[in-house]
Design an enzyme around this catalytic site. Structure first.
Site, short mmCIF file in Angstrom:
data_model
loop_
_atom_site.label_atom_id
_atom_site.label_comp_id
_atom_site.label_asym_id
_atom_site.label_seq_id
_atom_site.Cartn_x
_atom_site.Cartn_y
_atom_site.Cartn_z
N GLU A 251 -7.51 8.94 -14.07
CA GLU A 251 -7.63 8.70 -12.63
C GLU A 251 -9.00 8.17 -12.24
O GLU A 251 -10.02 8.81 -12.47
CB GLU A 251 -7.34 9.99 -11.86
CG GLU A 251 -7.58 9.95 -10.38
CD GLU A 251 -6.69 8.96 -9.66
OE1 GLU A 251 -7.21 8.25 -8.77
OE2 GLU A 251 -5.48 8.90 -9.98
N THR A 288 -1.86 3.99 -8.77
CA THR A 288 -1.62 4.76 -9.99
C THR A 288 -0.20 4.60 -10.50
O THR A 288 0.03 4.35 -11.69
CB THR A 288 -1.91 6.25 -9.75
OG1 THR A 288 -3.26 6.41 -9.34
CG2 THR A 288 -1.66 7.06 -11.02
N HIS A 409 -9.69 12.27 -9.18
CA HIS A 409 -9.18 11.89 -7.86
C HIS A 409 -10.13 12.34 -6.75
O HIS A 409 -10.90 13.27 -6.92
CB HIS A 409 -7.80 12.52 -7.65
CG HIS A 409 -6.90 11.73 -6.75
ND1 HIS A 409 -7.14 11.59 -5.41
CD2 HIS A 409 -5.77 11.04 -7.00
CE1 HIS A 409 -6.19 10.85 -4.87
NE2 HIS A 409 -5.34 10.49 -5.81
N ASP A 478 -6.70 3.89 -14.40
CA ASP A 478 -5.55 3.37 -13.64
C ASP A 478 -5.96 2.37 -12.57
O ASP A 478 -5.23 1.44 -12.26
CB ASP A 478 -4.76 4.52 -13.02
CG ASP A 478 -5.60 5.39 -12.09
OD1 ASP A 478 -6.84 5.30 -12.13
OD2 ASP A 478 -5.01 6.19 -11.33
N HIS A 479 -7.14 2.57 -11.99
CA HIS A 479 -7.63 1.66 -10.95
C HIS A 479 -9.09 1.98 -10.67
O HIS A 479 -9.60 3.03 -11.09
CB HIS A 479 -6.81 1.77 -9.67
CG HIS A 479 -6.69 3.18 -9.14
ND1 HIS A 479 -7.75 3.87 -8.58
CD2 HIS A 479 -5.63 4.05 -9.10
CE1 HIS A 479 -7.36 5.08 -8.21
NE2 HIS A 479 -6.09 5.21 -8.52
#
Length: 613
Positions: A251, A288, A409, A478-479
Site C-alpha cells: 500500500e 488499489t 495507508h 500499488d500506487h
C-alpha cells in the site's frame, strides 16, 4: 434602480455560472481560462437563469441559492477529487463512492477553506434576495417572453454547439471523439468546459447499454488474431518453475521509503534480487483494486465505464494468475487484514480464481479497545505471520499467496497506535517533527517502516519453517501515496517530480538469486507476463497489455487519460506535449494510435465479458 434590483439575482446567477468555471479552471491549473468553452457555458447559464424569471422575488432567491449551492458543491467535490487523483469524478464511479468515505480522514484532511470560494455566489444571491425592492416593475408576461427567448437560445446552443466539435482521423486530435466518449476527463474539461463534461457524463451514464454487442466481440477477435501474446524464451524462462510464490501488493509504497536505514530488509531484497528501478504504477478508477486487477490479469481495467470491482465483478477471467497456478497444481489464496467487503474483494478474488480470501475476521485480528476502524490498521507484521501459518496448515505445496498490505495507508497521523514502535524508529533516523520532516511526512515513512517489519517477519517465518529456499517473494507498490497533502508531497518528493510521482518499487527475490538491475521502463502491466515467464505459465494467445520485463522488449506505460511513457519520454495526452525530442511526430501518433486501440479493445473485453466462453 428598482427595475434592475428586482431581477439582479437573475443576472448574478448567469454571471456566477460563468465565473465559477473560470475560478475552477484557475484552481486546478488549466491555463486556458477564456476560450470557446464559454459559449457552451453561456447557453447553460441562459437556461438556468431564464427559469428564474418565472418566479417572484422570494422564489427567485430560493431557486438561485439552491442552484448555486448545488453547482458550487459539484465544483468543490471535483476540485477535491482532482487533488487526490488528478482526474475528475464520473457518475459511472458512483458504485465506489462508499469506499471513499470509509477511511478516516481520506476526504476531510485535504479539505481547505479555499473550497468555500465556490459557495460565495450563493451567499451573494441570498443577500440580494433579502434586499426588498419597493415594487415589482417587470410584469409576469414580459418575464415569460424573456424566459422563452433565453430558453430557446440556451437549448439550441446545447444541442448544436457539440455538432461543431471537429473530427479528425487522428483520434487524439478529435474533439468530437473526446465529447462522445469523455475518454480523457481533464482534456474534456479543458477543451469543452466543465458543464459540457458534466452534462455529457450524465447522458452517457443514462444511455449506457449493458446488452452484448457482437461488433465489440468481433473487434477483439480481429485484434487478438494479430496481437495475441507470444512468449519468447530467455535466460529467465522457467527459472522458478515449481517454487512457491508470495506476491505482495504494498500500500502506497514509494521508492523514497526504501533505504538502508529506514527499511533495511526491503533494501536488501532490492540489492540482492531482480530490481525494476524504473517501474510505474498508473492510477485508474479504484487505485488499489485496479492495481490488483492489472497485476493478476495483465489487462486494462475499466476506464470508460464503472469500476471492475462492482460493475464487472461477475466477469470471467480464466487467464488470471490464480487460475493459471491452480492449473499447475498450486494452491492459490489471498490475504488482507481489512474486511473483504471493501472493494467487493470477496466476490472479485473468487472471480480471479483464489480458493479463499482471508480477511481480518478469518485471521482473528480482534479489535483492541482503542481501535478505530479505517484509522488504525492491523500491522503488516501480524498479517505476514498469518500468511505463513495458514500456508503451512493447508499442507499444500507449491502455493501461490497474494498478500495485500495495509499499514502504508492513510491517515498519516501519530494517533495510529499500531505505528508506535516503527514511528519511533523513524524519528530516530530523521529526527523529531520539524527537524527534517513534518508530522505527516514522518508518519508516512513510519507506516512504510511497519511494512518493513512485516517483510522481515515473513522472511524469518519462512526460514524457520524450512520454506524460504523454495519460495519467491515478489512485491510492488500499488500506487503513489495520493493520500498525502500537497505540502507533505513536496517535502518528500520535491517541487518538480512530475509524472515520476507514479514510480513505485517492483522487486523479485529468493535466496541465492543473482542480482539484476532492470533500468528499462516497466509498469504494473508487466508484472503478470514477467511472473508467467519465470514460473512457466502458458499465456500465449492471451490479450496482454504488458510484456515480460526481462525479455529486453520495449516497455510502454499507459495512463488513465491516454497519456503514455516509454524509455524515450512522456507524452501528456491532455496537453498533447511530448517531454523530449527523441521521437518525431509520426512516431508519437503511431504510439497514440496503439494506446487508443489497446484501450478500446480492453474496454470491449470487459463490457462483453469476452473470456466467459
Amino acid at each position: 434602480m428598482k427595475k434592475t434590483l428586482s431581477i439582479t439575482n437573475v443576472v448574478v446567477l448567469f454571471v456566477s455560472i460563468l465565473l465559477l468555471e473560470i475560478i475552477f479552471r484557475n484552481d486546478i491549473g488549466i491555463t486556458n481560462l477564456f476560450g470557446s468553452y464559454l459559449l457552451y457555458t453561456s447557453c447553460f447559464a441562459f437556461i438556468l437563469s431564464s427559469i428564474m424569471l418565472l418566479f417572484g422575488r422570494v422564489g427567485r432567491t430560493i431557486y438561485s441559492v439552491l442552484i448555486l449551492v448545488f453547482i458550487g458543491g459539484l465544483f468543490a467535490a471535483q476540485s477535491l477529487h482532482y487533488d487526490f487523483f488528478e482526474t475528475f469524478f464520473s457518475i459511472s464511479k458512483i458504485s465506489i463512492i462508499q469506499e471513499f468515505f470509509q477511511v478516516s480522514g481520506e476526504t476531510t484532511h485535504k479539505m481547505s477553506l479555499s473550497l468555500l470560494i465556490y459557495f460565495i455566489p450563493a451567499l451573494v444571491c441570498l443577500i440580494i434576495g433579502l434586499i426588498k425592492p419597493l415594487n415589482e416593475k417587470i410584469s409576469f408576461k414580459v418575464r415569460s417572453i424573456l424566459c422563452s427567448i433565453l430558453l430557446v437560445i440556451g437549448v439550441m446552443g446545447l444541442l448544436f454547439i457539440p455538432q461543431g466539435y471537429k473530427d479528425n482521423k487522428i483520434m487524439s486530435k478529435s474533439n468530437k471523439l473526446l465529447y462522445e466518449t469523455l475518454y480523457n476527463s481533464e482534456k474534456a474539461v479543458d477543451k469543452l468546459g466543465f458543464y459540457a463534461y458534466t452534462i455529457k457524463d450524465v447522458q452517457l451514464y443514462l444511455d449506457k447499454d449493458n446488452s452484448s454487442d457482437e461488433n465489440n466481440k468481433l473487434i477483439v477477435d480481429m485484434y487478438m488474431q494479430d496481437n495475441g501474446y507470444k512468449a519468447s524464451t530467455n535466460e529467465y524462462t522457467n527459472m522458478f518453475e515449481g517454487k512457491n510464490l508470495i506476491l505482495i501488493l504494498c500500500e502506497s509504497l514509494s521508492p523514497i521509503a526504501i533505504n538502508e536505514d529506514l527499511t533495511p530488509t526491503l533494501y536488501k531484497l532490492q540489492r540482492e534480487g531482480i530490481n525494476f528501478s524504473n517501474h510505474y504504477a498508473p492510477v485508474f478508477q479504484t487505485a488499489t483494486s485496479d492495481s490488483e486487477y492489472i497485476s493478476l490479469t495483465g489487462l486494462l481495467p475499466s476506464i470508460l465505464d464503472g469500476p471492475i470491482s462492482y460493475d464487472f465483478a461477475d466477469n470471467s477471467f480464466p487467464m488470471a494468475l490464480p487460475w493459471k497456478f491452480r492449473d499447475l497444481g498450486y494452491s492459490a489464496n489471498s490475504f488482507h487484514s481489512f474486511k473483504k467487503s471493501f472493494y467487493n474483494r470477496e466476490q472479485l478474488h473468487y472471480t480471479y480464481g483464489f480458493t479463499y480470501l482471508y480477511d481480518w475476521e478469518d485471521l482473528n485480528f480482534y479489535k483492541k479497545p482503542e481501535f478505530v476502524e479505517a484509522m488504525n490498521w492491523v500491522a503488516d507484521k501480524d498479517l505476514m505471520s498469518s500468511v505463513v501459518k495458514i500456508s503451512i496448515d493447508l499442507e499444500q505445496e507449491p502455493f501461490f499467496d497474494f498478500v495485500i498490505s495495509v499499514s502504508g495507508h492513510i491517515p498519516y497521523i501519530r494517533g495510529r497506535y499500531e505505528l508506535e514502535n516503527d514511528l519511533w524508529e523513524t524519528i530516530k533516523i530523521y529526527g523529531e517533527v520539524g527537524e527534517t520532516y513534518s508530522e505527516e511526512a514522518l508518519c508516512y515513512l513510519g507506516a512504510q517502516r511497519t511494512l518493513e517489519s512485516g517483510i522481515e517477519e515473513l522472511i524469518n517465518d519462512l526460514e524457520k519453517e524450512g520454506l524460504l529456499e523454495d519460495t519467491v517473494i515478489a512485491l510492488y507498490g500499488d500506487h503513489y501515496p495520493y493520500g498525502l497533502t500537497k505540502e507533505a508531497s513536496k517535502e518528500l518528493f520535491g517541487e518538480n517530480i512530475g509524472n515520476d510521482i507514479y514510480k513505485t518499487p517492483f522487486i523479485i527475490w529468493t535466496p541465492g538469486i543473482e542480482h539484476k538491475e532492470v533500468t528499462d521502463i516497466t509498469s504494473t502491466f508487466d508484472i503478470y507476463p514477467t511472473l508467467a515467464n519465470l514460473f512457466g505459465l502458458d499465456i500465449n494467445g492471451q490479450m496482454i497489455i504488458g510484456r515480460d520485463a526481462l525479455s529486453g522488449s520495449e516497455g510502454l506505460v499507459i495512463f488513465q487519460d491516454y497519456s503514455w511513457k516509454t524509455n524515450d519520454g512522456y507524452y501528456d495526452a491532455t496537453k498533447q506535449v511530448f517531454s523530449t525530442s527523441n521521437l518525431n511526430e509520426d512516431d508519437i501518433e503511431e504510439i497514440n494510435d496503439k494506446v487508443f486501440n489497446l484501450i478500446m479493445v480492453g474496454q470491449n473485453i470487459i463490457r462483453e465479458d469476452y473470456f466467459r466462453n
